[in-house]
Design an enzyme around this catalytic site. Structure first.
Site, PDB file in Angstrom:
ATOM      1  N   THR A  27      19.880  -3.068   1.170  1.00 30.85           N
ATOM      2  CA  THR A  27      20.071  -1.828   1.930  1.00 30.85           C
ATOM      3  C   THR A  27      19.380  -2.007   3.278  1.00 30.85           C
ATOM      4  OG1 THR A  27      17.989  -0.762   1.270  1.00 30.85           O
ATOM      5  CG2 THR A  27      19.864  -0.495  -0.232  1.00 30.85           C
ATOM      6  N   VAL A  56      14.828  -3.277   0.274  1.00 29.11           N
ATOM      7  CA  VAL A  56      14.589  -2.006   0.970  1.00 29.11           C
ATOM      8  C   VAL A  56      13.671  -2.306   2.150  1.00 29.11           C
ATOM      9  CG1 VAL A  56      13.658   0.339   0.745  1.00 29.11           C
ATOM     10  CG2 VAL A  56      14.767  -0.759  -1.227  1.00 29.11           C
ATOM     11  N   VAL A  82      11.069  -6.290  -0.411  1.00 27.67           N
ATOM     12  CA  VAL A  82      10.882  -5.516   0.816  1.00 27.67           C
ATOM     13  C   VAL A  82      11.346  -6.327   2.022  1.00 27.67           C
ATOM     14  CG1 VAL A  82       9.235  -4.302   2.270  1.00 27.67           C
ATOM     15  CG2 VAL A  82       8.983  -4.233  -0.202  1.00 27.67           C
ATOM     16  N   LYS A  83      12.181  -5.677   2.844  1.00 26.46           N
ATOM     17  CA  LYS A  83      12.647  -6.323   4.064  1.00 26.46           C
ATOM     18  C   LYS A  83      11.643  -6.091   5.184  1.00 26.46           C
ATOM     19  CE  LYS A  83      17.413  -6.217   4.751  1.00 26.46           C
ATOM     20  NZ  LYS A  83      18.697  -5.455   4.877  1.00 26.46           N
ATOM     21  N   VAL A  84      11.326  -7.164   5.897  1.00 25.42           N
ATOM     22  CA  VAL A  84      10.505  -7.034   7.103  1.00 25.42           C
ATOM     23  C   VAL A  84      11.224  -7.773   8.237  1.00 25.42           C
ATOM     24  CG1 VAL A  84       8.316  -6.868   5.821  1.00 25.42           C
ATOM     25  CG2 VAL A  84       9.096  -9.094   6.664  1.00 25.42           C
TER      26      VAL A  84
END
Ligand code: E4P
Length: 215
Positions: A27, A56, A82-84
């Site tokens: 997402t 996310v 987790v997207k960074v």
């Protein structure tokens, strides 16, 4: 090649998961905002709808802020990644999250091979190269996938190369030929992968012929 769905739409995710061939979901804030639902509840629902990883995005200006936000997001469900962003602060956060906080990271918004290399050096679980947005700048995005896979092989990085923002079956075919680790697709493209006119034609013939011999 693992296949993820690139959406926060729960119905799309459920339809794709029902095939038994979906390996995960990605997402981004725009896709979550498009659902109009509060994000924590939505993310929990998405994470329950698939057995694989769900990416996310964390948002903050500093590495400390990203780590804090990422740890909170990761606490929402066990299958969260987790997207960074591929920025100096984002990559600082990626290394801390992977090595010190046991949070799996997807480094996103990668449009160049050197960015992919830096992202892989953090130990990120996934490095997302973004295809159609790059194509829109008159650049052949599949060359980026090829470079990212070559960098991974040359230096023995463990990150999975995740091709995102695919819009066509040519993108899928290119990723398959290059041995790309993961693609993340819109639902329409996922279901297009099943289709070929000769499949339909052949099945129609077989059905007609069975009808002639079956009682
Ligand atoms: C990638 O990390 C992005 O979140 C996403 O795949 C972009 O897709 P889009 O170009 O279809 O918006």
């Amino acid at each position: 090649m693992r296949i993820f769905l690139d959406t926060a739409d729960l119905e799309s995710i459920r339809r794709a998961a029902d095939t038994g061939l979906l390996d995960g979901v990605t997402t981004n804030p725009s896709k979550i905002a498009a659902t109009g639902r509060p994000y924590r509840a939505l993310v929990r629902d998405v994470c329950s709808a698939v057995t694989g990883p769900v990416s996310v995005e964390a948002i903050a200006a500093t590495a400390d802020g990203l780590v804090k936000n990422a740890v909170e997001i990761a606490g929402l469900a066990p299958n969260i990644v987790v997207k960074v962003p591929v920025t100096p602060e984002g990559l600082k956060a990626a290394r801390i999250l992977e090595t010190e906080r046991s949070v799996k990271v997807n480094v996103t918004m990668v449009f160049a091979a050197d960015q992919a290399c830096l992202a892989m050096k953090t130990g990120a679980t996934y490095v997302s190269v973004v295809l159609s947005r790059l194509d829109a700048t008159s650049t052949d995005s599949l060359l980026l996938v090829e470079d990212a896979m070559a960098i991974k092989r040359h230096y023995g990085f463990s990150s999975a190369v995740l091709a995102a923002s695919l819009k066509t079956r040519q993108h899928v075919l290119g990723c398959l030929r290059l041995g790309c680790d993961v693609v993340t697709l819109p639902e329409s493209l996922f279901f297009q992968m099943y289709q070929h006119p000769l499949t339909d034609q052949g099945l129609a013939e077989f059905e007609r012929d069975w009808a002639r011999v079956l009682p």
